[in-house]
Design an enzyme around this catalytic site. Structure first.
Site, PDB file in Angstrom:
ATOM      1  N   THR A 297       2.098   1.432  -0.824  1.00 42.18           N
ATOM      2  CA  THR A 297       1.470   1.417   0.741  1.00 42.18           C
ATOM      3  C   THR A 297       1.407   2.493   1.448  1.00 42.18           C
ATOM      4  OG1 THR A 297       1.889  -1.024   0.627  1.00 42.18           O
ATOM      5  CG2 THR A 297       0.851  -0.124   2.344  1.00 42.18           C
ATOM      6  N   HIS A 412       0.677  -9.557  -1.530  1.00 36.97           N
ATOM      7  CA  HIS A 412       1.507  -8.686  -1.888  1.00 36.97           C
ATOM      8  C   HIS A 412       2.404  -9.576  -3.136  1.00 36.97           C
ATOM      9  CE1 HIS A 412       4.911  -6.443  -2.345  1.00 36.97           C
ATOM     10  NE2 HIS A 412       4.559  -5.388  -1.400  1.00 36.97           N
ATOM     11  N   HIS A 472      -3.583  -0.042  -3.489  1.00 41.90           N
ATOM     12  CA  HIS A 472      -3.131   0.479  -4.806  1.00 41.90           C
ATOM     13  C   HIS A 472      -3.363  -0.846  -5.679  1.00 41.90           C
ATOM     14  CE1 HIS A 472       0.345  -2.120  -3.877  1.00 41.90           C
ATOM     15  NE2 HIS A 472       0.410  -1.515  -2.568  1.00 41.90           N
TER      16      HIS A 472
HETATM   17  C1  GP9 Z   1       5.520  -3.156   3.399  1.00 47.24           C
HETATM   18  C2  GP9 Z   1       4.140  -3.278   2.768  1.00 47.24           C
HETATM   19  C3  GP9 Z   1       4.129  -3.170   1.448  1.00 47.24           C
HETATM   20  O1  GP9 Z   1       5.564  -2.840   4.863  1.00 47.24           O
HETATM   21  O2  GP9 Z   1       3.361  -2.229   3.225  1.00 47.24           O
HETATM   22  O3  GP9 Z   1       4.458  -2.267   0.632  1.00 47.24           O
HETATM   23  P1  GP9 Z   1       4.319  -2.123  -0.920  1.00 47.24           P
HETATM   24  O4  GP9 Z   1       5.400  -2.706  -1.504  1.00 47.24           O
HETATM   25  O5  GP9 Z   1       2.976  -2.620  -1.384  1.00 47.24           O
HETATM   26  O6  GP9 Z   1       4.445  -0.499  -1.094  1.00 47.24           O
HETATM   27 MN    MN Z   2       0.843  -2.165  -0.588  1.00 52.23          MN
END
Ligand code: GP9
Ligand code: MN
Length: 615
Positions: A297, A412, A472
């Site tokens: 992210t 997520h 991503h």
């Molecule tokens: C954490 C969120 C997720 O604040 O942005 O991060 P990621 O695991 O997708 O890199």
């Molecule tokens: Mn992410």
């Protein structure tokens, strides 16, 4: 030899077990395949080179210390093997040293980690537990003897020479074009060639070298970089210049949303009904590829705000937060914008508190700004719908024009969502992850819809341009079998690369928009936005080009070394023709490969050398 074994039973047993374990884990967990017998021999012997050196060092210690030393070394190597095995299960990547500093994020990662752990993982440590038990019970039989270097040089030298011979051997079977820069970010290749432990020696070397780079960098380092950038510069589209001058900018990071869900339905139900509708009245880029590295992210945020590449190892937010950058928020602030970021997570996660300020955000509305609790959280934290609702309360009062960056979270990994929030049923395939992904993506789609309605209600919609991007990948390669079921085709190298695409939607109220199939990546977002807002490119250092430019080359380089143009794909040292999906002459990819390698090389140099401080 026999006396040596008799005197060093404990070391010999640990050495042999660790060797065997390393081989089994490397072979089966990292899924390493070798092409010829020499490669196999090198692969089998590789871990020994590192272990010989480390164990030989232990031999010099007093028996009592040596016992603990051997046990600790075995434990540490087991931890290295195990953490990589767990990480590889989902992410098909090796953990690098800079990622260890990211382990400060571990608390929030727990939902992800638990998903990956299996009960039988305890077997990874069975041998070490047994050794500890044996030390306690069979101390007499498990001999440990100190080797005095003065008297027994030969023993130590034998270990060291064997280690060197093995390292030398791995240099024998060199591919034709060995030192392409691509390899330094193909970790699987490095592990196959040098073994996991030697990979860390190499990683530590790279770490020190890059850390030193800032000390020795100088203004002249810019010369080659400028030449490179000038060579590939395409002028921005004059017709789009300033079409959104002085408008607010709302940029939304769509957590883990990939392009393959766009326009797709399951049992007649669209997965992203709102985004599909929005795309109909926006500029949509279906060939927009994910260029993030291990910082996921945060790497995506870095790309869109700087038009530079994130690093090949670790997260640039963690490793280079003290650098000088020319962040988009900073530029917009100079143009009279108020700039803010919204994300319902701890402000220190990914070092955002520091990096956001560095890139020029006036304020960061993080976790503590939200009313979180009860049933408004799931998985990683606050649910997207509530997140947008509460963010809106702040946003409404912003002075205009503003640049607001909002990061969603519900979609997520591992894609948990309460039944009552399912707007679509889970998919049914061999992968639970893919199955659960569908309702969480659908949920985020709903959240965006409600947010856009709120923007209209607040009277802000007409005065704002919107940029949505998938940050991503969401479904890792390890689920390709299920992806094949979903897409109804086999996921070969070509399809796998196509799956690296994430959506990019630029919505300008009042404009019809269109679908533009140019091959691009996040590095192209900043120049595009600057042009739309009527802000000159100069003096920005940008690796991307305006997406609307008539003269832009279709080109994207990803952090795993994959490069895509309109005609070719360059993946894992093979050149594919896009039209047929078949491998073709490597030469056909020469030009794009060269450009790709220099792109990331120069971008890395700017970051490692902190070169923007000279500007
Ligand atoms: C954490 C969120 C997720 O604040 O942005 O991060 P990621 O695991 O997708 O890199
Ligand atoms: Mn992410």
């Amino acid at each position: 030899m026999r006396t040596f074994v008799n005197n060093h039973r404990f070391m010999m047993i640990c050495l042999l077990t660790m060797w065997l374990k390393t081989y089994i884990v490397s072979k089966f967990v990292f899924n390493v395949s070798t092409e010829n017998i020499l490669q196999t021999i090198i692969f089998v012997l590789n871990p020994l080179s590192f272990m010989f050196i480390v164990f030989a060092f232990g031999l010099l210690m007093k028996a009592h210390f040596q016992r603990w030393y051997i046990l600790t070394v075995s434990l540490l190597l087991s931890i290295a093997l195990y953490s990589n095995a767990v990480y590889f299960r989902e992410f098909t990547d090796i953990i690098t040293l800079p990622m260890l500093v990211m382990s400060g994020n571990a608390g929030d990662l727990s939902t992800s980690v638990f998903e990956l752990i299996r009960w039988y993982d305890v077997l990874f440590f069975a041998d070490v537990i047994l050794f500890a038990y044996l030390i306690w019970k069979k101390r007499e039989w498990l001999t440990v003897t100190q080797v005095l270097y003065k008297r027994n040089k030969k023993v130590i030298l034998a270990f060291l020479v064997s280690a060197l011979v093995i390292i030398g051997l791995s240099q024998v079977d060199r591919p034709e074009n060995p030192e392409t820069m691509t390899h330094s970010f193909d970790r699987e290749w490095l592990v196959k060639r040098y073994g996991l432990y030697n990979f860390y020696v190499y990683d530590a070397f790279i770490h020190t070298r890059t850390a030193a780079q800032a000390l020795f960098s100088e203004e002249d380092d810019w010369d080659d970089i400028h030449d490179h950038l000038a060579q590939h510069r395409a002028p921005a589209n004059p017709e789009m210049q300033g079409v959104a001058s002085d408008k607010n900018v709302v940029m939304i990071s769509l957590e883990s949303i990939e392009s393959f869900v766009i326009g797709e339905s399951i049992n007649g139900e669209e997965i992203t009904p709102y985004l599909n509708e929005l795309i109909g009245e926006s500029y949509y880029f279906p060939n927009f590829y994910d260029q993030t590295g291990q910082g996921k992210t945060s790497d995506a945020e870095f790309l869109v705000n700087t038009s530079m590449y994130p690093l090949g190892r670790g997260a640039v937010f963690h490793t280079h937060s003290d650098n000088e950058y020319m962040g988009l928020p900073d530029t917009l602030r100079d143009e009279g914008y108020y700039t803010a970021a919204f994300h319902a997570n701890d402000r220190t996660f990914y070092n955002r508190d520091i990096m956001y300020e560095n890139m020029g955000y006036d304020d960061y509305f993080s976790q503590s700004y939200y009313d979180i609790g009860g049933d408004n959280t799931v998985g990683w934290g606050m649910k997207d719908i509530e997140f947008f609702e509460q963010s809106m309360e702040y946003l409404k009062d912003f002075s205009e024009p503003f640049y607001a960056k909002l990061l969603t979270l519900t979609n997520h990994f591992p894609y948990e969502l309460d039944e009552e929030d399912h707007y679509i049923d889970p998919y049914s395939s061999s992968s639970d992850i893919l199955n659960r992904y569908i309702p969480t993506v659908r949920y985020t789609d709903e959240a965006i819809k409600l947010f856009m309605e709120d923007m209209k209600e607040a009277g802000l919609y007409e005065e704002t341009i919107f940029v949505f991007y998938g940050d991503h990948y969401g479904i890792a390669e390890s689920h390709n079998e299920a992806m094949g079921e979903f897409l109804g085709k086999e996921i070969d190298v070509f399809e796998n690369t196509q799956l690296a695409r994430v959506p990019l939607i630029i919505h300008i109220p009042g404009q019809e928009g269109e679908e533009l199939d140019t091959v691009a990546g996040k590095v192209d977002v900043k120049p595009t936005l600057l042009n739309l807002l009527g802000i000159p490119e100069w003096p920005h250092v940008m690796f991307g080009t305006d997406l609307f430019s008539e003269q832009r080359e279709d080109f994207v380089v990803m952090r795993n070394g994959t490069i895509v143009t309109d005609d070719y794909l360059y993946v894992g040292e093979t050149c594919y023709e896009k039209e047929t999906g078949e491998p073709t002459l490597l030469e056909s990819c020469d030009a794009m490969r060269e450009r790709g390698e220099w792109e990331v090389f120069y971008s890395d140099n700017i970051i490692y050398g902190d070169l923007l401080r000279f500007r």
